[in-house]
Scaffold this active site. Sequence first.
Site, PDB file in Angstrom:
ATOM      1  N   SER A  79       0.838  -1.188   0.000  1.00 31.77           N
ATOM      2  CA  SER A  79       0.000   0.000   0.000  1.00 31.77           C
ATOM      3  C   SER A  79       0.880   1.247   0.000  1.00 31.77           C
ATOM      4  O   SER A  79       2.102   1.153   0.048  1.00 31.77           O
ATOM      5  CB  SER A  79      -0.911   0.003   1.224  1.00 31.77           C
ATOM      6  OG  SER A  79      -0.125   0.300   2.370  1.00 31.77           O
ATOM      7  N   LYS A  80       0.231   2.392  -0.001  1.00 34.17           N
ATOM      8  CA  LYS A  80       0.928   3.692  -0.007  1.00 34.17           C
ATOM      9  C   LYS A  80       1.902   3.791   1.160  1.00 34.17           C
ATOM     10  O   LYS A  80       2.958   4.401   1.052  1.00 34.17           O
ATOM     11  CB  LYS A  80      -0.089   4.827   0.134  1.00 34.17           C
ATOM     12  CG  LYS A  80      -0.914   5.009  -1.091  1.00 34.17           C
ATOM     13  CD  LYS A  80      -0.902   6.475  -1.487  1.00 34.17           C
ATOM     14  CE  LYS A  80      -1.570   6.685  -2.815  1.00 34.17           C
ATOM     15  NZ  LYS A  80      -0.744   6.981  -3.905  1.00 34.17           N
ATOM     16  N   ARG A  81       1.482   3.221   2.266  1.00 35.38           N
ATOM     17  CA  ARG A  81       2.277   3.231   3.476  1.00 35.38           C
ATOM     18  C   ARG A  81       3.692   2.694   3.230  1.00 35.38           C
ATOM     19  O   ARG A  81       4.640   3.085   3.895  1.00 35.38           O
ATOM     20  CB  ARG A  81       1.505   2.357   4.471  1.00 35.38           C
ATOM     21  CG  ARG A  81       2.070   2.058   5.778  1.00 35.38           C
ATOM     22  CD  ARG A  81       0.935   1.474   6.635  1.00 35.38           C
ATOM     23  NE  ARG A  81       0.476   0.172   6.160  1.00 35.38           N
ATOM     24  CZ  ARG A  81       1.080  -0.975   6.440  1.00 35.38           C
ATOM     25  NH1 ARG A  81       2.162  -0.987   7.175  1.00 35.38           N
ATOM     26  NH2 ARG A  81       0.605  -2.115   5.985  1.00 35.38           N
TER      27      ARG A  81
END
Length: 491
Positions: free
Chosen positions: A254-256
């Site tokens: 994910s973006k994380r």
Amino acid sequence: MTNPVRTRFAPSPTGYPHVGNIRTALFAWLFARHNGGSFIVRIEDTDVARTVEGAVEAILDSLRWLGLDWDEGPEVGGKYAPYFQSQRLELYHEAAQRLIAHGDAYYCYCSPERLKEMREEQVKHKQPPGYDRCCRDLGELEQAAKESDGITPVVRLKTPLEGQTRFNDLIWGDVKFENSTIDDLVLLKSDGYPTYHLANVVDDYEMKISHVIRGEEWLSSTPRHLLLYQALGYEPPQFAHLPTILGPDRAKLSKRHGAASVAEYREQGYLPEALLNFLALLGWSLDDKTEIFSLEELIKNFSLERVNKTAAIFNQDKLSWMNGMYLRNLTPEDFVQRSLPFLESGLPPQIKRPLDINYLRQILPLVQERTKTLTEVPDLIKFFFIEESDYPSDSLIGKGMTRESAIKALESARLKLVDLAVFDEASLESLLRPLAVELELKPGQLFGTLRVAITGRTVAPPLFQTMIVLGKERCLSRIETALARLRKPSG
Ligand code: GLU
């Protein structure tokens, strides 16, 4: 004679392409190019509610930017056009009709409310979810009654209740599914659009796709697809399911984890060739050690045999490292050209536009070695254009120095520089090194003070080269500014 290799990238325009999508496109493209085959782009836009405006353009732009050209598909057309599923509805209806006529599919009139209740019951009783096949064996009379109630049916596949569906995945090997675990999947929805499964199978057949290369998340759909191929009397293609991509913590990417859309990587100053190289190693390797591959080398060496089953780990630091490698290896002129758009938009507006390219040609080689992304360049070279005098004046006073010794150092350097006739590296060297000795400073102390005075920073490109590019006058005037600040007690 074997069939020609034809692979496809079949994105649904439900969002902007991210690394996972593009890794799939890259592997399908590499396989086609390695085998002298064709690469096809097909837009799977049958989920009207989830279609995102602008997604098709974003997908095509990303492919173009990365250099993944397609032989057939949007914009270029091809023998099996159109390449948008929304323009091929008739084909799917025909296929569904054929299946119904042969007793391999049936109309289902169950309302969304009934299906919802059924699912809730299944969850409550801890049963596997799935359609209870209520409409599978309706008689003609019952059907007619439902029709006269005005219900628009969906079409479902009559999945065999027994037996197994097996196939040999080119990455996973022998894969088996019990037919009893496969639902009577919907083929045509009540809005007249096909589901992904029907449209995908019909088109892979119609477009003569030889190898379906896609993400592991579709592995469990493949037995359904094979049942459909069988029912439609089509020879199925070969399948290769690429391993999932996870973050370093092994959670869904994910973006994380730093993962971004391709457009974001572009904006963040990554080079397309670096991103491609990085993506190629998400699941594939040549020999478990070579990291840097040109596109030609990737094409030459790519094979599905060297694709792993184990999840690929996305490591943002590795991507940055790789981007730095690629940036360092650009020719100086290429580095200038690639930096230019980032400089036009990233340098402060008071700097005259268009930027002076010849001046940039002198500056940029000084930072090329230590640039990791092109977005860093404006900040790294800003001081070549504007005097940055907002640094803390204490930073002019190096370790082991006092305000007085810093003033003395800058004052003496200024006096010597004024008289310097030739402003080049050799003369700066033979002027400033002895000066350090004279001042009883270490060269690093003198150069540190000069660096801050001239660039406004403690970390900057090599001092003498920077001074030469800035020119004598600017160096002198910045030294004067620094001296004034040191002399002002509050500075
Ligand atoms: N439209 C599907 C997707 O967006 C394609 C899956 C496949 O390649 O079969 O991922």
